[in-house]
Design an enzyme around this catalytic site. Structure first.
Site, PDB file in Angstrom:
ATOM      1  N   GLU A   1      30.121  61.570  19.096  1.00  0.00           N
ATOM      2  CA  GLU A   1      29.739  61.028  20.682  1.00  0.00           C
ATOM      3  C   GLU A   1      31.257  61.021  21.281  1.00  0.00           C
ATOM      4  OE1 GLU A   1      28.064  56.993  20.745  1.00  0.00           O
ATOM      5  OE2 GLU A   1      26.303  57.708  20.038  1.00  0.00           O
TER       6      GLU A   1
ATOM      7  N   ASP B   1      32.708  48.074  27.295  1.00  0.00           N
ATOM      8  CA  ASP B   1      33.589  48.414  26.336  1.00  0.00           C
ATOM      9  C   ASP B   1      34.717  47.368  26.297  1.00  0.00           C
ATOM     10  OD1 ASP B   1      32.985  51.071  25.193  1.00  0.00           O
ATOM     11  OD2 ASP B   1      33.286  51.694  27.121  1.00  0.00           O
TER      12      ASP B   1
END
Length: 270
Positions: A49, A60
């Protein structure tokens, strides 16, 4: 069958689990990303990824936020990330690459232009964190038509009806977020993950990869027992941050962190 589907089917036939590491493209420098991708493969990655840096990475935590900042200081763009995949494909035509990021850069580039460029460069899947399946009717088919898997997130709070709906829009695998929070924010509860993944398997035939909270070989092995694959991100990105001044040390540190996870997952098949 897509490259992602082929890899996951082969692993399942062998009784093995997928190791899916995440790094942010352009971190610590765009010139190092392709080399780091090859290091991940040498360490045992089955799928990579590759994060597309974005100025407001809302899903995040601080570790990946800072990675985005480092990449953006070098003006790493979505077009450059696509070119990194093209360069990776010059010597690796088998390891699937999933671009993971946010919708804005794709919208700015143009959905169709992005889909064409990504597919031509050798991208295998696209995970857009802030694109819910209810709003993916325009975008996801562009990926599927070009042989790229649209991948979506499932959360601990996702309802059964929504799991089914998300699965209908997905291919390749679904990404189960194992904690209620941002990346790198909590310790994973293996028992809770096991129960949830077992339930997800009742509702979809797609493989289930589990991410958020996997930090070492022990947690990778534990999650590998109850899922089809483990997705490792923040701990790798933190390693990049700590070794960014020394490329040789950085590659060694990444390998030394990821390879024991590969061994832990492979031990489950013995």
């Amino acid at each position: 069958m897509s490259r992602i589907e082929g890899v996951l089917k082969s692993l399942k036939d062998q009784g093995r689990k997928a190791l899916i590491p995440y790094i942010t493209a352009g971190d610590p420098h765009p010139d190092q990303t392709v080399n780091l991708m090859h290091t991940l493969v040498k360490a045992g990655a089955d799928i990579i990824e590759l994060g597309v840096p974005f100025s407001d990475p809302m899903a995040d935590g601080p570790v990946i936020q800072l990675a985005c900042e480092r990449a953006l200081k070098h003006n790493t763009s979505l077009r450059q990330v696509v070119e990194m995949v093209r360069a990776f494909r010059n010597s690796d035509t088998t390891t699937p690459v999933v671009l993971m990021g946010y919708l804005n850069p794709m919208e700015a580039m143009g959905y169709e232009a992005f889909a064409d460029a990504a597919a031509e460069a050798g991208v295998d899947g696209v995970l857009t964190v802030d694109l819910p399946p209810e709003e993916a009717g325009e975008v996801a088919p562009l990926f599927s038509q070009r042989g790229m898997d649209p991948i979506f997130l499932l959360a601990p709070t996702t309802t059964d009806d929504r799991i089914k709906a998300i699965s209908e829009h997905s291919s390749g695998y679904v990404y189960y977020v194992s904690i209620k929070g941002v990346t790198g924010s909590a310790t994973i509860n293996v028992e809770e993950v096991a129960e949830k993944v077992a339930h997800i398997h009742e509702l979809t035939a797609l493989p289930v990869g589990v991410g958020f909270g996997i930090r070492n070989a022990e947690t990778a092995g534990a999650i590998g027992k109850v899922s089809d694959g483990v997705i490792v991100g923040s701990v790798l990105v933190d390693t990049i941050a700590r070794h960014q001044a020394d490329p040789e040390a950085l590659n060694k540190a990444l390998f030394d962190l990821l390879h024991p996870m590969r061994e832990a997952l492979d031990s489950l098949a013995r």
